[in-house]
Design a protein around this motif. Structure first.
Motif, PDB file in Angstrom:
ATOM      1  N   HIS A 177      -3.076  -5.516  20.310  1.00 50.29           N
ATOM      2  CA  HIS A 177      -3.014  -6.868  19.764  1.00 50.29           C
ATOM      3  C   HIS A 177      -4.191  -7.153  18.831  1.00 50.29           C
ATOM      4  O   HIS A 177      -5.331  -6.795  19.121  1.00 50.29           O
ATOM      5  N   ALA A 178      -3.894  -7.801  17.704  1.00 44.97           N
ATOM      6  CA  ALA A 178      -4.896  -8.233  16.721  1.00 44.97           C
ATOM      7  C   ALA A 178      -5.668  -7.068  16.106  1.00 44.97           C
ATOM      8  O   ALA A 178      -6.778  -7.245  15.604  1.00 44.97           O
ATOM      9  N   CYS A 179      -5.086  -5.877  16.124  1.00 42.26           N
ATOM     10  CA  CYS A 179      -5.693  -4.712  15.468  1.00 42.26           C
ATOM     11  C   CYS A 179      -5.583  -4.895  13.950  1.00 42.26           C
ATOM     12  O   CYS A 179      -4.549  -5.330  13.444  1.00 42.26           O
ATOM     13  N   ARG A 180      -6.661  -4.573  13.232  1.00 47.15           N
ATOM     14  CA  ARG A 180      -6.671  -4.719  11.766  1.00 47.15           C
ATOM     15  C   ARG A 180      -6.880  -3.363  11.112  1.00 47.15           C
ATOM     16  O   ARG A 180      -7.802  -2.625  11.474  1.00 47.15           O
ATOM     17  N   THR A 181      -6.034  -3.050  10.161  1.00 52.82           N
ATOM     18  CA  THR A 181      -6.040  -1.756   9.484  1.00 52.82           C
ATOM     19  C   THR A 181      -6.186  -1.988   7.985  1.00 52.82           C
ATOM     20  O   THR A 181      -5.467  -2.822   7.417  1.00 52.82           O
ATOM     21  N   ARG A 182      -7.085  -1.256   7.347  1.00 51.43           N
ATOM     22  CA  ARG A 182      -7.271  -1.406   5.897  1.00 51.43           C
ATOM     23  C   ARG A 182      -6.845  -0.138   5.171  1.00 51.43           C
ATOM     24  O   ARG A 182      -7.205   0.972   5.568  1.00 51.43           O
ATOM     25  N   ILE A 183      -6.097  -0.343   4.101  1.00 52.94           N
ATOM     26  CA  ILE A 183      -5.625   0.759   3.265  1.00 52.94           C
ATOM     27  C   ILE A 183      -6.105   0.543   1.836  1.00 52.94           C
ATOM     28  O   ILE A 183      -5.954  -0.559   1.282  1.00 52.94           O
ATOM     29  N   ARG A 184      -6.693   1.573   1.269  1.00 56.09           N
ATOM     30  CA  ARG A 184      -7.166   1.526  -0.121  1.00 56.09           C
ATOM     31  C   ARG A 184      -6.057   2.025  -1.040  1.00 56.09           C
ATOM     32  O   ARG A 184      -5.424   3.050  -0.771  1.00 56.09           O
ATOM     33  N   ILE A 185      -5.835   1.303  -2.122  1.00 58.91           N
ATOM     34  CA  ILE A 185      -4.801   1.676  -3.081  1.00 58.91           C
ATOM     35  C   ILE A 185      -5.461   1.881  -4.448  1.00 58.91           C
ATOM     36  O   ILE A 185      -5.728   0.910  -5.168  1.00 58.91           O
TER      37      ILE A 185
END
Length: 200
Positions: A177-185
């Motif tokens: 729950h409430a996990c945040r994932t960042r992806i660079r484009i």
């Protein structure tokens, strides 16, 4: 010099899973239960140190959209509700805790969610296709930094595509729950990459 250039040209997408949901732990796809008080607190904590997002997209289900609407209003942004960001429909398993499902069926599902479809559920390939079609549209948007509020299954599908993982490994990606994932484009011909998968 090149590092500064990368900072200017790279875009980012943050994927945020909803927090804890009222009603307990169960297979919850199309079921539209609200966040619990803890779920609201979890999501607030997850975005407390966040950058200034330039756009916010959300699953239309209230466990995602209610927080998204509140956050968007606070930061003078428009929330875009996207049906394709909804969780997989689990059919006859909707609302059922794992211990109420036949062990054999559950084992087959955990081993390979693509090859075993619960009764009346959305086939995995249909789910994967709608998620990745939406992800492709996200990659083409001009927004410098988007926040996408969605579900564990959606995030797993995107990460598996990004990291070229087989579907048999899909459920090995922990998305609490409430996990945040960042992806660079990056700009073409660069390929999207995982920056972090932060689970507090």
């Amino acid at each position: 010099m090149s590092a500064k250039l990368d900072e200017v040209t790279d875009r980012h997408v943050d994927l945020l899973r909803h927090g804890e949901v009222a009603g307990g732990v169960c297979f919850r796809g199309r079921s539209d239960d609200p966040l619990s008080d803890l779920g609201w607190a979890q999501m607030s904590q997850a975005v407390a140190d966040a950058p200034t997002w330039t756009s916010i997209l959300s699953s239309p289900l209230q466990r995602c959209a209610a927080f998204g609407e509140c956050f968007a209003d606070t930061h003078a942004l428009r929330l875009e509700r996207v049906d394709a960001l909804s969780e997989r429909d689990f059919g006859a398993w909707e609302g059922m805790p794992a211990h109420e499902i036949a062990t054999e069926d559950l084992t087959r599902f955990w081993a390979d969610p693509a090859s075993f479809t619960p009764p009346e559920a959305e086939p995995f390939e249909a789910f994967r296709r709608r998620v990745l079609e939406t992800w492709q549209k996200l990659l083409e948007r001009p927004d410098p930094h988007s926040l996408v509020i969605t579900h564990g299954g959606v995030i797993r599908v995107i990460l598996a595509e990004l990291l070229q993982m087989p579907t048999t490994s899909l459920l090995l990606i922990d998305v609490p729950h409430a996990c945040r994932t960042r992806i660079r484009i990056p700009k073409p011909p660069g390929r999207p990459s995982l920056v972090f998968h932060r689970c507090n």
